[in-house]
Scaffold this motif. Structure first.
Motif, PDB file in Angstrom:
ATOM      1  N   ASP A  73       1.096  -1.289  -0.106  1.00 26.11           N
ATOM      2  CA  ASP A  73       0.594  -0.131  -0.233  1.00 26.11           C
ATOM      3  C   ASP A  73       0.822   1.263  -0.127  1.00 26.11           C
ATOM      4  N   GLU A  74       0.563   2.175  -0.798  1.00 23.85           N
ATOM      5  CA  GLU A  74       1.616   3.254  -0.974  1.00 23.85           C
ATOM      6  C   GLU A  74       0.444   4.593   0.104  1.00 23.85           C
ATOM      7  N   GLU A  75      -0.303   4.217   0.287  1.00 22.23           N
ATOM      8  CA  GLU A  75      -0.469   5.683   1.427  1.00 22.23           C
ATOM      9  C   GLU A  75      -0.999   4.375   2.697  1.00 22.23           C
ATOM     10  N   PRO A  76      -1.159   5.555   3.414  1.00 28.68           N
ATOM     11  CA  PRO A  76      -2.073   5.211   4.924  1.00 28.68           C
ATOM     12  C   PRO A  76      -2.519   4.580   5.173  1.00 28.68           C
ATOM     13  N   PRO A  77      -2.532   3.184   5.851  1.00 32.25           N
ATOM     14  CA  PRO A  77      -1.969   3.570   6.897  1.00 32.25           C
ATOM     15  C   PRO A  77      -1.283   1.832   5.402  1.00 32.25           C
ATOM     16  N   TYR A  78       0.028   2.164   6.692  1.00 33.96           N
ATOM     17  CA  TYR A  78       0.770   1.374   5.141  1.00 33.96           C
ATOM     18  C   TYR A  78       1.213   0.132   5.090  1.00 33.96           C
ATOM     19  N   ALA A  79       1.398  -0.899   4.305  1.00 34.37           N
ATOM     20  CA  ALA A  79       1.428  -2.314   4.660  1.00 34.37           C
ATOM     21  C   ALA A  79       1.911  -3.013   3.810  1.00 34.37           C
ATOM     22  N   PHE A  80       3.030  -4.009   3.772  1.00 34.64           N
ATOM     23  CA  PHE A  80       3.057  -4.608   2.174  1.00 34.64           C
ATOM     24  C   PHE A  80       2.812  -6.417   3.317  1.00 34.64           C
ATOM     25  N   VAL A  81       3.296  -6.967   1.760  1.00 33.63           N
ATOM     26  CA  VAL A  81       4.015  -8.512   1.966  1.00 33.63           C
ATOM     27  C   VAL A  81       4.765  -8.865   0.713  1.00 33.63           C
ATOM     28  N   THR A  82       5.648  -9.517   1.116  1.00 30.72           N
ATOM     29  CA  THR A  82       6.707 -10.224   0.706  1.00 30.72           C
ATOM     30  C   THR A  82       6.661 -11.575   0.128  1.00 30.72           C
ATOM     31  N   LEU A  83       6.389 -12.028  -1.187  1.00 28.64           N
ATOM     32  CA  LEU A  83       6.310 -13.612  -1.267  1.00 28.64           C
ATOM     33  C   LEU A  83       8.348 -13.847  -1.812  1.00 28.64           C
ATOM     34  N   SER A  84       9.102 -14.991  -1.468  1.00 30.02           N
ATOM     35  CA  SER A  84      10.019 -15.308  -1.792  1.00 30.02           C
ATOM     36  C   SER A  84       9.812 -17.481  -2.394  1.00 30.02           C
ATOM     37  N   GLY A  85      10.291 -17.476  -2.753  1.00 27.88           N
ATOM     38  CA  GLY A  85      10.421 -18.722  -3.236  1.00 27.88           C
ATOM     39  C   GLY A  85      11.118 -19.428  -4.861  1.00 27.88           C
ATOM     40  N   LYS A  86      10.308 -20.608  -5.013  1.00 29.11           N
ATOM     41  CA  LYS A  86      10.682 -20.677  -6.273  1.00 29.11           C
ATOM     42  C   LYS A  86       9.521 -21.913  -6.799  1.00 29.11           C
ATOM     43  N   ALA A  87       9.185 -20.952  -8.638  1.00 29.75           N
ATOM     44  CA  ALA A  87       8.332 -20.313  -9.388  1.00 29.75           C
ATOM     45  C   ALA A  87       8.238 -21.697  -9.994  1.00 29.75           C
ATOM     46  N   GLU A  88       7.476 -22.308 -10.567  1.00 27.72           N
ATOM     47  CA  GLU A  88       6.143 -22.994 -10.995  1.00 27.72           C
ATOM     48  C   GLU A  88       6.518 -22.545 -12.540  1.00 27.72           C
ATOM     49  N   VAL A  89       6.924 -22.728 -13.853  1.00 30.56           N
ATOM     50  CA  VAL A  89       6.146 -22.824 -15.063  1.00 30.56           C
ATOM     51  C   VAL A  89       4.739 -23.561 -15.927  1.00 30.56           C
ATOM     52  N   ASP A  90       4.240 -23.334 -16.046  1.00 25.37           N
ATOM     53  CA  ASP A  90       3.339 -24.408 -16.241  1.00 25.37           C
ATOM     54  C   ASP A  90       2.332 -23.473 -18.199  1.00 25.37           C
ATOM     55  N   ASP A  91       2.750 -23.947 -19.187  1.00 23.41           N
ATOM     56  CA  ASP A  91       2.578 -23.793 -20.980  1.00 23.41           C
ATOM     57  C   ASP A  91       1.389 -24.279 -21.538  1.00 23.41           C
ATOM     58  N   ASP A  92       0.476 -24.757 -20.835  1.00 17.95           N
ATOM     59  CA  ASP A  92      -0.918 -25.268 -21.172  1.00 17.95           C
ATOM     60  C   ASP A  92      -1.477 -23.781 -21.756  1.00 17.95           C
ATOM     61  N   PRO A  93      -1.769 -24.385 -22.788  1.00 21.66           N
ATOM     62  CA  PRO A  93      -2.797 -23.627 -23.311  1.00 21.66           C
ATOM     63  C   PRO A  93      -3.957 -22.551 -22.542  1.00 21.66           C
ATOM     64  N   GLU A  94      -4.334 -24.257 -22.577  1.00 19.96           N
ATOM     65  CA  GLU A  94      -5.765 -23.925 -21.270  1.00 19.96           C
ATOM     66  C   GLU A  94      -5.769 -22.718 -20.313  1.00 19.96           C
ATOM     67  N   GLN A  95      -5.063 -23.493 -19.621  1.00 21.81           N
ATOM     68  CA  GLN A  95      -4.529 -22.338 -18.229  1.00 21.81           C
ATOM     69  C   GLN A  95      -3.562 -21.141 -18.537  1.00 21.81           C
ATOM     70  N   VAL A  96      -2.670 -20.848 -19.977  1.00 15.35           N
ATOM     71  CA  VAL A  96      -2.621 -19.748 -19.988  1.00 15.35           C
ATOM     72  C   VAL A  96      -3.561 -18.454 -20.313  1.00 15.35           C
ATOM     73  N   THR A  97      -4.705 -19.452 -21.130  1.00 17.55           N
ATOM     74  CA  THR A  97      -5.793 -17.986 -21.655  1.00 17.55           C
ATOM     75  C   THR A  97      -6.398 -17.831 -20.609  1.00 17.55           C
ATOM     76  N   TYR A  98      -6.975 -19.133 -19.519  1.00 18.86           N
ATOM     77  CA  TYR A  98      -7.465 -19.149 -18.081  1.00 18.86           C
ATOM     78  C   TYR A  98      -7.325 -17.649 -17.559  1.00 18.86           C
ATOM     79  N   TRP A  99      -5.752 -17.622 -16.659  1.00 22.98           N
ATOM     80  CA  TRP A  99      -4.731 -16.928 -16.211  1.00 22.98           C
ATOM     81  C   TRP A  99      -5.176 -15.449 -17.084  1.00 22.98           C
ATOM     82  N   ALA A 100      -4.761 -15.371 -18.456  1.00 22.10           N
ATOM     83  CA  ALA A 100      -4.594 -14.113 -18.415  1.00 22.10           C
ATOM     84  C   ALA A 100      -5.900 -13.475 -18.651  1.00 22.10           C
ATOM     85  N   GLY A 101      -6.946 -13.663 -18.878  1.00 19.97           N
ATOM     86  CA  GLY A 101      -8.503 -13.566 -18.560  1.00 19.97           C
ATOM     87  C   GLY A 101      -8.991 -13.345 -17.446  1.00 19.97           C
ATOM     88  N   ARG A 102      -8.177 -13.621 -16.401  1.00 16.98           N
ATOM     89  CA  ARG A 102      -8.657 -13.251 -15.017  1.00 16.98           C
ATOM     90  C   ARG A 102      -8.002 -12.214 -14.395  1.00 16.98           C
TER      91      ARG A 102
END
Length: 143
Positions: A73-102
């Motif tokens: 959040d760039e305005e009060p009340p300020y808050a943040f979350v940092t998420l770290s880890g190992k990414a998984e990649v999925d090239d399934d065309p149906e999943q890509v289209t679904y998430w692109a639309g979502r």
């Protein structure tokens, strides 16, 4: 004023509450850092975004997989979350289209979901998922 640890699981509510642009950090092949904005959404205990495999972030994720993502959040009340880890990649065309639309609907409005699904649900685009990330979440508190 100062920051305090956010409650366990708070990050999901924070990310899902409204569209905030995530700042994604990856490591380039030469070891230098690269930060870029991404649209994100929550799916259970995962955070999800899309990218093209030929982008700087796409190449870095495919090569190494370690990522860190910060939303704030760039305005009060300020808050943040940092998420770290190992990414998984999925090239399934149906999943890509679904998430692109979502993601398009989330950031640009539900009436544009199909437009973004068509625009970004293309070959070379992938879904990136960070499952059960390491979380640092802080909220601002009054002294």
């Amino acid at each position: 004023m100062g920051y305090t640890d956010a409650p366990e699981g708070w990050w999901r509510e924070f990310v899902a509450a409204r569209p905030r642009t995530g700042k994604l950090a990856v490591v380039r092949a030469d070891g230098s850092p690269h930060v870029t904005p991404v649209w994100v959404d929550v799916d259970g205990s995962s955070i999800v975004f899309t990218t093209h495999v030929e982008s700087v972030k796409g190449k870095a994720i495919l090569r190494d997989g370690r990522i860190s993502l910060c939303l704030d959040d760039e305005e009060p009340p300020y808050a943040f979350v940092t998420l770290s880890g190992k990414a998984e990649v999925d090239d399934d065309p149906e999943q890509v289209t679904y998430w692109a639309g979502r993601l398009g609907a989330r950031y640009m409005g539900a009436d544009r979901a199909n437009e973004y699904a068509a625009r970004n649900g293309v070959p070379g685009e992938v879904v990136v998922r960070l499952r059960n990330p390491k979380v640092v979440a802080k909220v601002d508190v009054a002294d």
